[in-house]
Design a protein around this motif. Sequence first.
Motif: not given
Length: 431
Positions: A182, A186, A241, A245, A248, A292
Amino acid sequence: MNDSVPETTAEAAAWPLQPLLDVLASASWTQLAVVAVVSYLSLCRALRFNYESALRRKFGYPNRASLARMTTEEAQQIVHSLSSWEFPLTNFVALQFGLFKTYGVETISRLLLATGNLTDPVRSLKRFEDTGALIGEFLQNPPTSERAMRGLARMNFLHGKYVKEGTISNADLLYTLSVFVTEPPRFCRLYEWRALNEMEYCAYGVLWKSVGDAMGIEYKGFLARAESGWRDGIDFAEDITAWAKAYEVVAMKPSLISAKPARALIPIITYWAPGFATPFATNVVISLLGDRVREAFMLPEPDAIAAATVYSLLTLRLFVLRYLTLPRFFPQRRLNDPDPKTGRMTQRMSYGNFPFYIKPTLWNRWLRPAAWVVWLLGGKVPGDEPDKYMAQGYLFSELGPQNRMGLGIEEMEADVSRLRGSFGRGGCPFG
């Protein structure tokens, strides 16, 4: 005789240039400068996307449906091309920040603290370099090559002890794998002069799915599409991905455990900042982490001026690269071929801040401008403390923590044999 026809060879050679010379002689410096600038900008525009077009022509994937047949061999070539020709700096920084991001998961940080390989001021230097060297071996070499398979086998050996003990979970390994899928796309989308196209994005999914297979990572029970299977690398990348997410949200919480390796790693990233600029550089790093990750590390909000400065500079860099810069004429190479006598492998440039595994030469020690900058800043250049930084190069059995150097040779050979005999190694991992 016709006067319009030159009588001598010298006159014949000069005659076609005469009109151009007359125009140049009559033009002002301002006019010449405008012509030069316009010509340069036109050349940049004409050549800027040449490499992307050449990759498309080479591999011949005209649409999404055709990407289902992309092989790991092809994916490695594409990813290696992107990291050595198109986006070498961004690819490196993306992987650096991607690994940093994994420390926001408390179980991963807890293991790093227990081993001391990241927080110890001596051991952390080699640990950081060896991580880059191992990843570089299977990113920069074909998946069926001995170097790629031995790099994977060494990584499996180093992880194997902790997997058996249960101190590394499958979720930890899967999340770490996810950042390699990822983060480079990104970072390119946000900070580079162009985003990855479908073929390039697919290559990341294909290559890292193959790496995950070689590591024995389990997908079923974790990724939503694992049961039905993925049609191509994009499908896999989107699936991992989405899982990352969601993971996380559950696993990346504010933690004193995660905060300790974060505070150990930031000085490695800001190492070359002058003392007076270290606080500013630290704020730049924090601003690039995202909320985050920053909160998991229990770091303060970044200074607004530092954040505004770094994003402005990144935007300016994007504009300059896209419109004012010619493409690279030479690839960035990190690895040298093994020494034919010793089998030891050396690097052209280090992954960290010290000259690990770099054989000193007249160029890289004395003549290279970057070496003088490092020397003036008080850093180490190739040839300094050669035993400590292993200027003779490395064998795969020497990569890893100092207390495991030379261990695992038999286990590695068995794993290389397994990888060599894997069905479809180098082929399409979804077929």
